[in-house]
Write a protein that holds these residues in place. Structure first.
Motif, PDB file in Angstrom:
ATOM      1  N   GLN A 229      17.259  40.340 -28.289  1.00 34.16           N
ATOM      2  CA  GLN A 229      17.573  39.268 -27.343  1.00 34.16           C
ATOM      3  C   GLN A 229      18.610  38.289 -27.905  1.00 34.16           C
ATOM      4  O   GLN A 229      19.477  37.812 -27.176  1.00 34.16           O
ATOM      5  N   ARG A 230      18.514  37.980 -29.191  1.00 31.87           N
ATOM      6  CA  ARG A 230      19.508  37.095 -29.811  1.00 31.87           C
ATOM      7  C   ARG A 230      20.902  37.689 -29.689  1.00 31.87           C
ATOM      8  O   ARG A 230      21.879  36.977 -29.522  1.00 31.87           O
ATOM      9  N   GLU A 231      20.993  38.994 -29.785  1.00 33.84           N
ATOM     10  CA  GLU A 231      22.286  39.674 -29.660  1.00 33.84           C
ATOM     11  C   GLU A 231      22.763  39.699 -28.209  1.00 33.84           C
ATOM     12  O   GLU A 231      23.942  39.487 -27.941  1.00 33.84           O
ATOM     13  N   GLU A 232      21.839  39.983 -27.288  1.00 33.75           N
ATOM     14  CA  GLU A 232      22.218  40.215 -25.898  1.00 33.75           C
ATOM     15  C   GLU A 232      22.373  38.956 -25.056  1.00 33.75           C
ATOM     16  O   GLU A 232      23.140  38.951 -24.092  1.00 33.75           O
ATOM     17  N   CYS A 233      21.650  37.907 -25.376  1.00 33.06           N
ATOM     18  CA  CYS A 233      21.728  36.688 -24.564  1.00 33.06           C
ATOM     19  C   CYS A 233      23.120  36.063 -24.650  1.00 33.06           C
ATOM     20  O   CYS A 233      23.797  36.162 -25.678  1.00 33.06           O
ATOM     21  N   ASP A 234      23.528  35.410 -23.579  1.00 36.28           N
ATOM     22  CA  ASP A 234      24.826  34.752 -23.540  1.00 36.28           C
ATOM     23  C   ASP A 234      24.865  33.521 -24.438  1.00 36.28           C
ATOM     24  O   ASP A 234      25.924  33.134 -24.930  1.00 36.28           O
TER      25      ASP A 234
ATOM     26  N   CYS B  12      22.428  31.245 -27.509  1.00 39.72           N
ATOM     27  CA  CYS B  12      21.271  31.148 -28.398  1.00 39.72           C
ATOM     28  C   CYS B  12      21.040  29.674 -28.673  1.00 39.72           C
ATOM     29  O   CYS B  12      21.859  29.012 -29.319  1.00 39.72           O
ATOM     30  N   LEU B  13      19.940  29.164 -28.156  1.00 42.88           N
ATOM     31  CA  LEU B  13      19.566  27.766 -28.313  1.00 42.88           C
ATOM     32  C   LEU B  13      18.501  27.654 -29.392  1.00 42.88           C
ATOM     33  O   LEU B  13      17.530  28.412 -29.397  1.00 42.88           O
ATOM     34  N   TYR B  14      18.691  26.697 -30.276  1.00 42.19           N
ATOM     35  CA  TYR B  14      17.709  26.407 -31.314  1.00 42.19           C
ATOM     36  C   TYR B  14      17.348  24.933 -31.200  1.00 42.19           C
ATOM     37  O   TYR B  14      18.191  24.062 -31.460  1.00 42.19           O
ATOM     38  N   VAL B  15      16.131  24.661 -30.775  1.00 37.51           N
ATOM     39  CA  VAL B  15      15.646  23.285 -30.638  1.00 37.51           C
ATOM     40  C   VAL B  15      14.720  23.007 -31.807  1.00 37.51           C
ATOM     41  O   VAL B  15      13.738  23.724 -32.019  1.00 37.51           O
ATOM     42  N   ILE B  16      15.036  21.963 -32.541  1.00 37.66           N
ATOM     43  CA  ILE B  16      14.221  21.580 -33.690  1.00 37.66           C
ATOM     44  C   ILE B  16      13.546  20.250 -33.382  1.00 37.66           C
ATOM     45  O   ILE B  16      14.200  19.295 -32.967  1.00 37.66           O
ATOM     46  N   THR B  17      12.226  20.227 -33.580  1.00 39.91           N
ATOM     47  CA  THR B  17      11.437  19.021 -33.337  1.00 39.91           C
ATOM     48  C   THR B  17      10.653  18.685 -34.605  1.00 39.91           C
ATOM     49  O   THR B  17      10.563  19.509 -35.520  1.00 39.91           O
ATOM     50  N   PRO B  18      10.044  17.505 -34.657  1.00 37.11           N
ATOM     51  CA  PRO B  18       9.252  17.137 -35.834  1.00 37.11           C
ATOM     52  C   PRO B  18       8.040  18.027 -36.112  1.00 37.11           C
ATOM     53  O   PRO B  18       7.435  17.925 -37.170  1.00 37.11           O
ATOM     54  N   LYS B  19       7.701  18.934 -35.194  1.00 42.27           N
ATOM     55  CA  LYS B  19       6.594  19.857 -35.446  1.00 42.27           C
ATOM     56  C   LYS B  19       7.035  21.080 -36.248  1.00 42.27           C
ATOM     57  O   LYS B  19       6.229  21.943 -36.559  1.00 42.27           O
ATOM     58  N   MET B  20       8.310  21.127 -36.594  1.00 43.47           N
ATOM     59  CA  MET B  20       8.831  22.238 -37.385  1.00 43.47           C
ATOM     60  C   MET B  20       8.116  22.285 -38.735  1.00 43.47           C
ATOM     61  O   MET B  20       7.995  21.273 -39.409  1.00 43.47           O
ATOM     62  N   ILE B  21       7.628  23.474 -39.115  1.00 41.37           N
ATOM     63  CA  ILE B  21       7.046  23.608 -40.454  1.00 41.37           C
ATOM     64  C   ILE B  21       7.825  24.634 -41.278  1.00 41.37           C
ATOM     65  O   ILE B  21       7.914  24.519 -42.476  1.00 41.37           O
TER      66      ILE B  21
ATOM     67  N   GLU C 234      30.619  30.503 -30.119  1.00 44.93           N
ATOM     68  CA  GLU C 234      30.766  30.253 -28.675  1.00 44.93           C
ATOM     69  C   GLU C 234      29.436  30.346 -27.927  1.00 44.93           C
ATOM     70  O   GLU C 234      29.314  29.850 -26.812  1.00 44.93           O
ATOM     71  N   LYS C 235      28.431  30.956 -28.525  1.00 47.77           N
ATOM     72  CA  LYS C 235      27.143  31.091 -27.842  1.00 47.77           C
ATOM     73  C   LYS C 235      26.014  30.328 -28.534  1.00 47.77           C
ATOM     74  O   LYS C 235      24.871  30.415 -28.150  1.00 47.77           O
ATOM     75  N   THR C 236      26.340  29.543 -29.564  1.00 48.92           N
ATOM     76  CA  THR C 236      25.330  28.853 -30.365  1.00 48.92           C
ATOM     77  C   THR C 236      25.171  27.395 -29.939  1.00 48.92           C
ATOM     78  O   THR C 236      26.149  26.658 -29.845  1.00 48.92           O
TER      79      THR C 236
END
Length: 142
Positions: free
Chosen positions: A46-51, A53-62, A79-81
């Motif tokens: 999916q990371r390859e195929e999706c138009d 790639c969203l990465y949301v980082i919140t304070p719950k990140m461990i 261009e897709k990051t």
């Protein structure tokens, strides 16, 4: 139809539930109850195929793997990051000043590499929805 991969903080974070309601484009949510080898392979696909790639980082990140992924993607596929750093969680969990400064620098690095950097989910949704041919009255939703 355009599609976005929803990467980033898990660990009980509810950002995806909130964010998905704002989208007018398709998405892939990698969060599953039981993480298996098949799930890992599907996430890679999916990371390859999706138009986007969203990465949301919140304070719950461990873990820190999402940070590595977003930096890697911003170098290989800028261009897709998309990187979004949220100040706090619904339960008001927050980053320390040091964590925030460090993660903000990651966001600047992603931008310098050609990716997008946001600090509000609303802005990310607005950006992604503007790329969709199925734009709705998003402003009215909010």
């Amino acid at each position: 139809m355009k599609k976005v991969f929803l990467g980033g903080t898990c660990n009980g974070s509810e950002w995806r539930d909130f964010f998905i309601k704002m989208l007018t484009i398709d998405y892939f949510n990698p969060v599953v109850e039981n993480w298996t080898e098949e799930c890992i392979q599907e996430e890679i696909k999916q990371r390859e195929e999706c138009d986007y790639c969203l990465y949301v980082i919140t304070p719950k990140m461990i873990g820190v793997y999402s940070i590595a992924e977003v930096v890697d993607d911003s170098n290989k596929r800028p261009e897709k990051t998309i990187f979004c750093l949220l100040t706090y969680e619904k339960d008001r969990t927050t980053f320390t000043n040091e964590q925030w400064k460090s993660l903000n620098q990651v966001g600047k690095m992603v931008e310098k590499n050609g990716g997008k950097y946001f600090t509000e989910l609303y802005e990310v949704a607005k950006y992604l929805n503007s790329k969709s041919k199925y734009i709705t009255q998003f402003e009215d939703y909010m």
